[in-house]
Each structure stands twice: as C-alpha cells, then as structure tokens.
Design a protein around this motif. Structure first.
Motif, short mmCIF file in Angstrom:
data_model
loop_
_atom_site.label_atom_id
_atom_site.label_comp_id
_atom_site.label_asym_id
_atom_site.label_seq_id
_atom_site.Cartn_x
_atom_site.Cartn_y
_atom_site.Cartn_z
N TRP A 100 0.78 -1.05 -0.03
CA TRP A 100 -0.02 0.02 0.00
C TRP A 100 0.81 1.30 0.10
O TRP A 100 0.31 2.18 -0.53
N GLU A 101 2.00 1.27 0.58
CA GLU A 101 2.92 2.31 0.46
C GLU A 101 3.90 2.21 -0.57
O GLU A 101 4.88 3.37 -0.39
N LYS A 102 4.33 1.25 -0.94
CA LYS A 102 5.25 1.02 -2.10
C LYS A 102 6.70 1.05 -1.38
O LYS A 102 7.73 1.85 -1.88
N VAL A 103 6.63 0.84 -0.20
CA VAL A 103 8.06 0.59 0.70
C VAL A 103 8.52 -0.46 0.40
O VAL A 103 8.09 -1.59 0.21
N VAL A 104 10.03 -0.21 0.02
CA VAL A 104 10.76 -1.85 -0.10
C VAL A 104 10.83 -2.32 1.11
O VAL A 104 11.36 -1.64 2.27
N PRO A 105 10.54 -3.71 1.23
CA PRO A 105 10.40 -4.17 2.79
C PRO A 105 11.83 -4.56 2.96
O PRO A 105 12.70 -4.85 2.29
N GLU A 106 11.97 -4.27 4.40
CA GLU A 106 13.12 -4.86 5.03
C GLU A 106 13.49 -6.31 5.24
O GLU A 106 12.18 -6.88 5.43
N ASP A 107 14.28 -6.88 5.13
CA ASP A 107 14.70 -8.25 5.52
C ASP A 107 14.58 -8.30 7.18
O ASP A 107 15.37 -7.83 7.76
N LEU A 108 13.42 -8.97 7.49
CA LEU A 108 13.34 -8.93 9.12
C LEU A 108 14.26 -10.09 9.61
O LEU A 108 14.13 -10.30 10.79
N GLY A 109 14.92 -10.92 8.63
CA GLY A 109 15.59 -12.41 9.08
C GLY A 109 14.61 -13.30 9.76
O GLY A 109 15.05 -14.07 10.56
N LEU A 110 13.28 -13.20 9.31
CA LEU A 110 12.44 -14.30 9.75
C LEU A 110 12.25 -15.56 9.01
O LEU A 110 12.33 -15.51 7.67
N ARG A 111 12.51 -16.61 9.51
CA ARG A 111 12.51 -18.02 8.83
C ARG A 111 10.88 -18.22 8.49
O ARG A 111 10.13 -18.01 9.36
N GLU A 112 10.93 -18.67 7.23
CA GLU A 112 9.28 -18.86 6.80
C GLU A 112 8.97 -19.93 6.89
O GLU A 112 8.59 -20.74 6.09
N ALA A 113 8.89 -20.66 8.22
CA ALA A 113 8.73 -22.02 8.79
C ALA A 113 7.24 -22.18 8.86
O ALA A 113 6.62 -23.36 9.06
N ASN B 233 2.53 -13.80 4.18
CA ASN B 233 3.18 -12.61 4.18
C ASN B 233 4.24 -12.02 3.53
O ASN B 233 4.26 -10.81 2.83
N SER B 234 5.29 -12.99 3.28
CA SER B 234 6.30 -12.86 2.60
C SER B 234 5.73 -12.68 1.04
O SER B 234 6.42 -11.98 0.26
N ALA B 235 4.73 -13.53 0.59
CA ALA B 235 4.47 -13.54 -0.83
C ALA B 235 3.38 -12.14 -0.94
O ALA B 235 3.77 -11.53 -2.23
N CYS B 236 3.01 -11.66 0.03
CA CYS B 236 2.21 -10.44 -0.14
C CYS B 236 3.12 -9.31 -0.19
O CYS B 236 3.03 -8.25 -1.02
N ALA B 237 4.42 -9.43 0.41
CA ALA B 237 5.23 -8.39 0.13
C ALA B 237 6.01 -8.45 -1.10
O ALA B 237 6.16 -7.36 -1.98
N LEU B 238 6.10 -9.52 -1.70
CA LEU B 238 6.55 -9.67 -2.89
C LEU B 238 5.56 -9.04 -4.02
O LEU B 238 6.02 -8.67 -5.20
N ILE B 239 4.13 -9.56 -3.79
CA ILE B 239 3.35 -8.74 -4.67
C ILE B 239 3.24 -7.48 -4.78
O ILE B 239 3.28 -6.86 -5.91
N GLY B 240 3.43 -6.93 -3.70
CA GLY B 240 3.57 -5.20 -3.62
C GLY B 240 4.80 -4.95 -4.43
O GLY B 240 4.70 -3.65 -4.79
N GLN B 241 5.71 -5.65 -4.54
CA GLN B 241 6.96 -5.23 -5.05
C GLN B 241 6.93 -5.41 -6.68
O GLN B 241 7.65 -5.43 -7.47
N GLY B 242 5.57 -6.19 -7.28
CA GLY B 242 5.40 -6.36 -8.54
C GLY B 242 6.30 -7.86 -8.94
O GLY B 242 6.34 -8.29 -10.30
#
Length: 137
Positions: free
Chosen positions: A84-97, A104-113
């Motif tokens: 929504w804000e077109k902010v480049v997401p920072e890497d939070l270092g969270l394991r996608e377990a 949520n990671s996929a949604c961030a990627l969608i936001g980046q196109g």
C-alpha cells in the motif's frame, strides 16, 4: 487496566478503532496484552510505521509463547507497507517456517511486482498450511 483492555477490545471489535486507540493510550499501565491490541489498532488505522515499532518493541521486550504470532504480525505490517505504501520491505530475518510467514512474504513480493516469486511463496504457504492442518486433528 483489565477494564481498559476489555473496553478497548470491545471498541476494536465494534470497529470503533479511533475510540479503541484513545482507550489504549489513556490506560495507566501498558501491559503486553494492551500493547498487542495497540499493534492491531495501528494496523487497522494503516499507521504502519507506528505499528512496526510497536511489534518490534513487543518482540524485544516480552518472553512468552506468543513470539511466533508477533513475528507473523510484524511480517504482515511489512507486507502491507510494500503493497500500500510502495515501501521496499526490509529483511526481518524471519524464517518462513509457518504458512502465515510464508504468505506474508508472498504479499510483500506482490507489492513489489515480483509475481513469479510471489506465486512460488504462495504455493509453499499452501503446502505448509496443508501440513499444519493435517497435524491438527
């Protein structure tokens, strides 16, 4: 302060988000429970920077069984900022377990196109979700 939480939670559930925010801010003691609700209220108000700070504070300063849920909420905030804000997401270092973190990671990627990468993450999230549901009776 139990009453403050209950009042704020009722206001939140009734979609009186601004009232919930005022109730939380006027509480004399900010418990973890109240801070959790504060994060949800900020998210609903789309105040993502403040929300991110609230979840970071909670993760850093609490030791209980809700850490994974907080990390999931933190990743949702980053995804919302990306979308929504077109902010480049920072890497939070969270394991996608978990499927929630992967989603949520996929949604961030969608936001980046980055749709191809997002599709792969969504497929992984679906797989993790199926595994999780099959493990729960």
């Amino acid at each position: 302060d139990v009453i403050a939480f209950e009042k704020a939670y009722c206001e939140y559930r009734l979609n009186r988000i601004e009232s919930a925010l005022k109730t939380i801010q006027s509480a004399s003691q900010q418990t973890d429970k109240l801070k959790e609700l504060y994060g949800q209220v900020l998210y609903r108000l789309e105040r993502y920077d403040d929300c991110l700070a609230a979840y970071r504070d909670l993760i850093r300063n609490s030791q209980d069984e809700y850490e994974e849920e907080r990390k999931t909420n933190l990743s949702a905030v980053v995804a919302a900022q990306s979308t929504w804000e077109k902010v480049v997401p920072e890497d939070l270092g969270l394991r996608e377990a978990t499927y929630e973190l992967c989603y949520n990671s996929a949604c961030a990627l969608i936001g980046q196109g980055k749709l191809n990468e997002a599709m792969k993450k969504l497929q992984k999230a679906e797989e993790l979700c199926r595994q999780s549901l099959s493990e729960d009776s």
